[in-house]
Design a protein around this motif. Structure first.
Motif, short mmCIF file in Angstrom:
data_model
loop_
_atom_site.label_atom_id
_atom_site.label_comp_id
_atom_site.label_asym_id
_atom_site.label_seq_id
_atom_site.Cartn_x
_atom_site.Cartn_y
_atom_site.Cartn_z
N ALA A 12 33.03 49.85 31.42
CA ALA A 12 34.37 49.68 31.05
C ALA A 12 35.31 49.17 32.21
N MET A 13 34.86 49.55 33.45
CA MET A 13 35.40 49.02 34.69
C MET A 13 35.31 47.46 34.99
N ARG A 14 33.89 47.16 34.68
CA ARG A 14 33.59 45.67 34.74
C ARG A 14 34.38 44.94 33.65
N VAL A 15 34.53 45.43 32.50
CA VAL A 15 35.37 44.82 31.50
C VAL A 15 36.88 44.61 31.79
N ALA A 16 37.35 45.79 32.47
CA ALA A 16 38.80 45.71 32.86
C ALA A 16 38.92 44.50 33.93
N GLU A 17 38.13 44.42 34.96
CA GLU A 17 38.08 43.49 35.81
C GLU A 17 38.04 42.27 35.52
N GLU A 18 36.95 41.91 34.60
CA GLU A 18 36.87 40.45 34.01
C GLU A 18 38.27 40.14 33.35
N MET A 50 41.16 40.95 33.82
CA MET A 50 42.17 40.94 34.59
C MET A 50 41.97 39.65 35.32
N SER A 51 40.78 39.41 35.72
CA SER A 51 40.52 37.96 36.52
C SER A 51 40.73 36.88 35.39
N SER A 52 40.27 36.86 34.45
CA SER A 52 40.35 36.02 33.28
C SER A 52 42.07 35.54 33.13
N GLU A 53 42.72 36.58 32.80
CA GLU A 53 44.36 36.21 32.68
C GLU A 53 44.74 35.70 33.87
N SER A 61 43.30 33.71 36.33
CA SER A 61 42.92 32.22 36.28
C SER A 61 43.66 31.62 35.22
N LYS A 62 44.01 32.06 33.82
CA LYS A 62 44.86 31.33 33.15
C LYS A 62 46.14 31.01 33.79
N LEU A 63 46.91 31.82 34.59
CA LEU A 63 47.96 31.54 35.31
C LEU A 63 48.07 30.68 36.49
N THR A 64 46.86 30.78 37.12
CA THR A 64 46.81 30.13 38.38
C THR A 64 45.92 28.88 38.16
N GLY A 65 45.58 28.70 37.06
CA GLY A 65 44.93 27.39 36.92
C GLY A 65 43.51 27.36 37.60
N GLY A 66 42.88 28.51 37.80
CA GLY A 66 41.55 28.37 38.34
C GLY A 66 41.73 28.43 39.84
N LEU A 67 42.89 28.39 40.71
CA LEU A 67 42.94 28.47 42.06
C LEU A 67 42.42 29.64 42.24
N ASN A 68 41.55 29.65 43.51
CA ASN A 68 41.05 31.07 44.18
C ASN A 68 42.19 31.55 45.31
N ILE A 69 42.91 32.42 44.74
CA ILE A 69 44.14 32.70 45.91
C ILE A 69 43.62 34.10 46.38
N PRO A 70 43.53 34.15 47.78
CA PRO A 70 42.94 35.58 48.32
C PRO A 70 43.69 36.63 48.03
N GLY A 71 43.31 37.79 47.64
CA GLY A 71 44.14 39.14 47.35
C GLY A 71 44.47 39.15 45.98
#
Length: 113
Positions: free
Chosen positions: A89-95, A97-100, A102-112
């Motif tokens: 469940a923690m892994r799915v929650a993290e995925e 959040m990361s997916s959402e 990356s949609k907003l940042t256009g795939g930019l890897n922003i530290p933090g």
């Protein structure tokens, strides 16, 4: 006469636009993070015998255990099932959040983030 440096336009007009875009992105990210905190994801283990629900803050919200897997002679199996369900469940929650994000940042890897 002001001289421009390579990659930097003369004058501050473009810089102001960029700052506005950064501020807009920051506000959108804050809104998205707040929305994700309220979302819940669930995962199961043991063929659905143990179900864990986690929110976007990665907090365990609920845990359900079917009675048939509660065996006093095999507590270790139950513990393993709980750990597996919570970790998934923690892994799915993290995925999620990361997916959402990356949609907003256009795939930019922003530290933090």
């Amino acid at each position: 006469m002001a001289k421009g440096y390579p990659g930097f336009p003369k004058g501050g007009g473009n810089m102001n636009n960029m700052m506005k875009q950064v501020q807009k992105l920051q506000k959108q990210m804050e809104t998205m993070q707040e929305d994700l905190k309220n979302k819940e994801v669930e995962a199961t283990s043991g063929g659905g015998a143990v179900k864990a629900v986690v929110n976007g803050n990665k907090e365990l919200v609920s845990l359900k255990i079917d009675e048939e897997v509660v065996d006093p002679d095999d507590v270790e199996m139950l513990q393993d099932l709980i750990v597996a369900a919570v970790n998934e469940a923690m892994r799915v929650a993290e995925e999620k959040m990361s997916s959402e994000m990356s949609k907003l940042t256009g795939g930019l890897n922003i530290p933090g983030l």
